[in-house]
Design a protein around this motif. Structure first.
Motif, mmCIF file in Angstrom:
data_model
loop_
_atom_site.group_PDB
_atom_site.id
_atom_site.type_symbol
_atom_site.label_atom_id
_atom_site.label_comp_id
_atom_site.label_asym_id
_atom_site.label_seq_id
_atom_site.Cartn_x
_atom_site.Cartn_y
_atom_site.Cartn_z
ATOM 1 N N THR A 5 0.908 -1.344 0.145
ATOM 2 C CA THR A 5 -0.081 0.016 0.013
ATOM 3 C C THR A 5 0.898 1.382 0.170
ATOM 4 O O THR A 5 1.894 1.333 0.341
ATOM 5 N N THR A 6 0.228 2.427 -0.366
ATOM 6 C CA THR A 6 1.012 3.589 -0.510
ATOM 7 C C THR A 6 0.650 4.437 0.998
ATOM 8 O O THR A 6 -0.365 3.936 1.394
ATOM 9 N N VAL A 7 1.290 5.441 0.910
ATOM 10 C CA VAL A 7 0.818 6.481 2.152
ATOM 11 C C VAL A 7 -0.634 6.931 1.748
ATOM 12 O O VAL A 7 -1.427 6.990 2.569
ATOM 13 N N ALA A 8 -0.729 7.383 0.421
ATOM 14 C CA ALA A 8 -2.081 7.649 0.145
ATOM 15 C C ALA A 8 -3.257 6.770 0.431
ATOM 16 O O ALA A 8 -4.229 7.338 0.973
ATOM 17 N N ASP A 9 -2.959 5.429 0.119
ATOM 18 C CA ASP A 9 -4.037 4.248 0.506
ATOM 19 C C ASP A 9 -4.327 4.242 1.956
ATOM 20 O O ASP A 9 -5.447 4.254 2.431
ATOM 21 N N ARG A 10 -3.231 4.715 2.761
ATOM 22 C CA ARG A 10 -3.536 4.566 4.385
ATOM 23 C C ARG A 10 -4.225 5.786 4.719
ATOM 24 O O ARG A 10 -5.062 5.589 5.614
ATOM 25 N N ILE A 11 -4.052 7.055 4.154
ATOM 26 C CA ILE A 11 -4.607 8.127 4.638
ATOM 27 C C ILE A 11 -5.968 7.958 4.254
ATOM 28 O O ILE A 11 -6.879 8.245 5.089
ATOM 29 N N LEU A 12 -6.440 7.549 3.071
ATOM 30 C CA LEU A 12 -7.625 7.417 2.510
ATOM 31 C C LEU A 12 -8.605 6.332 3.226
ATOM 32 O O LEU A 12 -9.779 6.619 3.667
ATOM 33 N N GLN A 13 -7.859 5.099 3.723
ATOM 34 C CA GLN A 13 -8.599 4.327 4.478
ATOM 35 C C GLN A 13 -8.875 5.120 5.865
ATOM 36 O O GLN A 13 -9.826 4.463 6.375
ATOM 37 N N PHE A 14 -7.937 5.787 6.236
ATOM 38 C CA PHE A 14 -8.252 6.317 7.848
ATOM 39 C C PHE A 14 -9.248 7.383 7.588
ATOM 40 O O PHE A 14 -10.373 7.217 8.255
ATOM 41 N N ASN A 15 -9.360 8.019 6.562
ATOM 42 C CA ASN A 15 -10.654 8.656 6.109
ATOM 43 C C ASN A 15 -11.896 8.051 6.041
ATOM 44 O O ASN A 15 -12.917 8.491 6.781
ATOM 45 N N GLU A 16 -12.051 6.858 5.594
ATOM 46 C CA GLU A 16 -13.109 5.956 5.461
ATOM 47 C C GLU A 16 -13.674 5.655 6.884
ATOM 48 O O GLU A 16 -14.657 5.637 7.164
ATOM 49 N N GLY A 17 -12.352 5.434 7.684
ATOM 50 C CA GLY A 17 -12.664 4.986 8.977
ATOM 51 C C GLY A 17 -13.506 6.351 9.821
ATOM 52 O O GLY A 17 -14.399 5.931 10.559
ATOM 53 N N ALA A 19 -15.365 8.067 8.488
ATOM 54 C CA ALA A 19 -16.781 8.363 7.895
ATOM 55 C C ALA A 19 -17.859 7.789 8.871
ATOM 56 O O ALA A 19 -18.687 8.155 8.926
ATOM 57 N N GLY A 20 -17.428 6.486 9.125
ATOM 58 C CA GLY A 20 -18.176 5.735 10.157
ATOM 59 C C GLY A 20 -18.139 6.145 11.758
ATOM 60 O O GLY A 20 -18.711 5.303 12.614
ATOM 61 N N THR A 21 -17.475 7.040 11.772
ATOM 62 C CA THR A 21 -17.081 7.435 13.310
ATOM 63 C C THR A 21 -18.274 8.252 14.024
ATOM 64 O O THR A 21 -18.807 9.510 13.322
ATOM 65 N N THR A 22 -19.063 7.837 15.078
ATOM 66 C CA THR A 22 -20.022 8.810 15.654
ATOM 67 C C THR A 22 -19.387 9.179 17.193
ATOM 68 O O THR A 22 -19.067 8.187 17.860
ATOM 69 N N LEU A 23 -19.142 10.379 17.552
ATOM 70 C CA LEU A 23 -18.784 10.939 18.804
ATOM 71 C C LEU A 23 -19.869 11.573 19.806
ATOM 72 O O LEU A 23 -20.756 11.970 19.182
ATOM 73 N N GLU A 24 -19.615 11.186 20.850
ATOM 74 C CA GLU A 24 -20.710 11.728 21.914
ATOM 75 C C GLU A 24 -19.987 12.988 22.512
ATOM 76 O O GLU A 24 -18.716 13.000 22.705
ATOM 77 N N VAL A 25 -20.721 14.158 22.495
ATOM 78 C CA VAL A 25 -20.319 15.638 22.711
ATOM 79 C C VAL A 25 -21.234 16.062 23.735
ATOM 80 O O VAL A 25 -22.538 15.731 23.587
ATOM 81 N N PRO A 26 -20.949 17.031 24.483
ATOM 82 C CA PRO A 26 -21.833 17.794 25.400
ATOM 83 C C PRO A 26 -22.915 18.515 24.767
ATOM 84 O O PRO A 26 -22.606 18.926 23.719
ATOM 85 N N PRO A 27 -23.921 18.741 25.358
ATOM 86 C CA PRO A 27 -25.081 19.490 24.930
ATOM 87 C C PRO A 27 -24.248 20.937 24.406
ATOM 88 O O PRO A 27 -23.408 21.622 25.027
ATOM 89 N N PHE A 35 -16.586 13.700 5.831
ATOM 90 C CA PHE A 35 -16.629 12.228 5.273
ATOM 91 C C PHE A 35 -17.964 11.545 5.149
ATOM 92 O O PHE A 35 -18.037 10.330 4.468
ATOM 93 N N ASN A 36 -19.071 12.137 6.029
ATOM 94 C CA ASN A 36 -20.027 11.407 5.942
ATOM 95 C C ASN A 36 -21.437 12.588 5.856
ATOM 96 O O ASN A 36 -22.424 12.016 5.986
ATOM 97 N N GLY A 37 -20.785 13.737 5.667
ATOM 98 C CA GLY A 37 -22.056 14.692 5.312
ATOM 99 C C GLY A 37 -22.580 14.667 4.080
ATOM 100 O O GLY A 37 -22.186 13.933 3.326
ATOM 101 N N PRO A 38 -23.315 15.825 3.729
ATOM 102 C CA PRO A 38 -23.989 15.817 2.358
ATOM 103 C C PRO A 38 -23.045 15.953 1.383
ATOM 104 O O PRO A 38 -23.554 15.629 0.265
ATOM 105 N N GLN A 39 -21.837 16.551 1.538
ATOM 106 C CA GLN A 39 -20.845 16.683 0.387
ATOM 107 C C GLN A 39 -19.838 15.364 0.281
ATOM 108 O O GLN A 39 -19.064 15.697 -0.161
ATOM 109 N N LYS A 40 -20.243 14.300 0.850
ATOM 110 C CA LYS A 40 -19.255 13.231 1.352
ATOM 111 C C LYS A 40 -18.785 12.658 -0.396
ATOM 112 O O LYS A 40 -17.439 12.427 -0.098
#
Length: 238
Positions: A5-17, A19-27, A35-40
């Motif tokens: 794999t190339t560095v590009a492959d690894r960075i893009l794979q990181f970005n794909e990860g 995309a599936g991330t959901t974080l809990e934040v305070p009110p 990576f998962n918004g309307p312009q994804k």
């Protein structure tokens, strides 16, 4: 035998990860995830073209870490510290409507030009963030503004496992971890230094003043700060 794999492959794979991330934040706080918004789909096109152009090899690079993406900049385009017009010229994809040019990007790209240009700079460095997703908070009058991961204790406590995990994953890009450059010589540097004392991610961390601090409050010293960046990137110290 696994495919190389190339560095590009690894960075893009990181970005794909991400995309599936959901974080809990305070009110009152929210996450901006390009990576998962309307312009994804457009973000995927732009980031794929950008990283394929500059990172299609297996060369070790050093990390340059900001705090978190600005809501109208990297948190929308997906490419750290690149503004819309520069990305458009670099990738051939129209990103109008997704970001605005930022003074921070202008300062950094002056430094990059003086370092030897994009090809030389991106052959030596990967620009990213301690918190690779954008954060915003809502002010009492309802306006959303940029927020850093360290601005609120509860926010930081909730984000800490994500910050550690994503830093570990960014080291898997094939990173030269002998030194890291921290954009933000205040709270971002303090947090990263304290975390590094425990995790031993990097051999050393070099603090650099944030371009926003430079362009908004120290216009007359831009040349001085640009030279400081260049000395650091060239390994010349103070």
């Amino acid at each position: 035998m696994a495919a190389r794999t190339t560095v590009a492959d690894r960075i893009l794979q990181f970005n794909e990860g991400l995309a599936g991330t959901t974080l809990e934040v305070p009110p009152g706080f929210a996450v901006v995830n390009p990576f998962n918004g309307p312009q994804k789909d457009r973000v995927r096109e732009v980031t794929t073209a950008f990283y394929a152009k500059y990172y299609g090899d297996d060369r070790p690079r050093r990390l340059v870490l900001g705090s978190s993406p600005a809501r109208r900049g990297t948190a929308v385009t997906g490419v750290p510290f690149e503004d819309a017009k520069l990305l458009e010229s670099e990738t051939g994809f129209d990103v109008d409507g997704y970001a605005v040019s930022r003074p921070s990007a202008g300062f950094l790209h002056d430094v990059i030009s003086r370092y030897g240009g994009r090809e030389r700079f991106y052959a030596d460095f990967v620009m990213s963030f301690v918190c690779p997703l954008g954060l915003v908070r809502t002010k009492p009058e309802g306006k959303e503004v940029n927020c850093n991961y360290y601005e609120n204790k509860k926010l930081l406590d909730l984000l800490r496992p994500f910050l550690v995990e994503t830093l570990e994953r960014q080291l898997e890009f094939g990173t030269d971890a002998s030194v890291c450059y921290c954009i933000g010589s205040g709270e971002n540097f303090r947090f990263l230094t304290k975390l590094n004392e425990k995790q031993r991610f990097f051999g050393s961390i070099v603090p650099l003043e944030h371009p926003r601090f430079i362009t908004q409050y120290n216009r007359g010293r831009e040349e001085e700060f640009a030279e400081k960046y260049l000395r650091a990137f060239r390994g010349q110290g103070e």
